[in-house]
Motif scaffolding. Structure first.
Motif: not given
Ligand code: SAM
Length: 327
Positions: A94, A122-123, A127, A129, A150, A173, A196
């Motif tokens: 996260h 951005d998939p 947050t 950011n 989340d 989603q 996954y």
């Molecule tokens: N770039 C983001 C930021 O600046 O806040 C942080 C990305 S973080 C490294 C990876 C993100 O992917 C997490 O927020 C996580 O909840 C989300 N994530 C993980 N599995 C996912 C899924 N199957 N579908 C959508 N989001 C997912």
């Protein structure tokens, strides 16, 4: 000592979040999303608060005029309060994308996408950011889309985008389920790394594991490529071992078929607590008619970002590469 605009905003977010956390009996991050929403809407939205609390909050909000702050000041202050909240309960996948990485991705998006208007996805928006760091650097008309699984993180992303007045379309989603979005010209993602758990869903992907669970980060790449137009670019923050895992041969085959590797920038290992957690930025282009590979991919080993002289050398090298390959 004079306090900076970012410090001033940080104090506001922090103090009002603490008040709301106590009154609403919720986590600091939940309270932060609530206070951000209040600030954006210009009113106090929580109905269950006592009169005294409403008064205290109003007084604090009235001292701040959001329009006097730049987007970067808002983003940085918001990022700092989120970091404070994340210290309470960190989950490695996260973590927010750090500024230095966001700045580099912004630079790359700007250099590769020549058009004055495009769609950006951005998939794994978290947050927001990374997405807003990139948007703040682009002087272009960008329609952006973020997807996040989340609930709390997407709420933080929604407030983040609102406060910076970025019209981002957000979907709460699983990104590996079907996405109902039109194809985009560019994708950015700090990929969630790991297995996954949904094997049934994974079966829909070429990059599913032959046995056992598939790698989420591989499926994310495939899903992103699916939603990108031919000739579009993808910028992924990947673990350095991406091409070394037991599932890497499949990934290589897939790349040969679908994309061109435009570049690989290794982030300085000093940025990461643990050398094994070090990451790179991978730049891909989706194949299509008239899409030519570069004479040579942009391969960069980034020095410690604190060394200005070293960083200057690298920037010159990158500028030269762009002139020769994308001029
Ligand atoms: N770039 C983001 C930021 O600046 O806040 C942080 C990305 S973080 C490294 C990876 C993100 O992917 C997490 O927020 C996580 O909840 C989300 N994530 C993980 N599995 C996912 C899924 N199957 N579908 C959508 N989001 C997912």
């Amino acid at each position: 000592m004079k306090i900076t605009p970012t410090e001033q905003l940080f104090t506001l977010f922090n103090e009002t979040a603490l008040i709301l956390q106590e009154e609403l009996d919720c986590t600091y991050l939940e309270a932060l999303a609530e206070t951000g929403e209040n600030l954006f809407q210009g009113s106090i939205l929580q109905e269950e608060l006592s009169e005294l609390t409403v008064k205290r909050l109003k007084k604090q909000y009235e001292e701040i005029h959001l329009q006097k702050f730049s987007n970067e000041e808002i983003r940085k202050a918001y990022q700092l309060v989120i970091l404070k909240g994340m210290k309470e309960n960190v989950q490695p996948n996260h973590q927010m994308t750090p500024d230095t990485v966001g700045m580099l991705v912004g630079y790359l998006v700007d250099k590769f996408l020549k058009q004055s208007s495009f769609r950006l996805l951005d998939p794994a928006v978290g947050t927001g950011n990374l997405l807003t760091t990139v948007l703040n650097q682009l002087n272009k008309n960008v329609a952006s889309i973020g997807v996040e699984i989340d609930d709390l993180l997407i709420k933080l992303a929604y407030v983040n985008a609102n406060l910076q007045e970025h019209p981002v379309q957000l979907f709460n989603q699983d990104s590996l389920e079907p996405l109902f979005i039109d194809p985009v010209e560019a994708v950015i993602a700090d990929l969630p790394v790991g297995f996954y758990p949904n094997d049934v869903r994974a079966a829909d992907y070429q990059l599913k594991a032959k046995e056992g669970h598939s790698f989420a980060h591989h499926l994310f790449i495939e899903q992103s490529v699916r939603h990108t137009k031919s000739g579009g670019y993808l910028f992924f923050i990947i673990p350095n071992g991406l091409f070394e895992s037991e599932q890497a041969p499949q990934l290589r085959e897939y790349f040969k078929d679908q994309v061109i590797i435009q570049g690989l920038l290794q982030l300085p290992t000093s940025m990461f607590k643990n050398k094994n957690a070090a990451k790179s930025i991978l730049i891909l282009q989706k194949k299509g008619e008239d899409v030519e590979p570069p004479k040579q991919a942009l391969l960069v080993d980034l020095p410690s970002l604190s060394s200005a002289a070293e960083m200057d050398k690298i920037l010159i090298k990158m500028e030269k590469w762009f002139q020769e390959n994308k001029g």
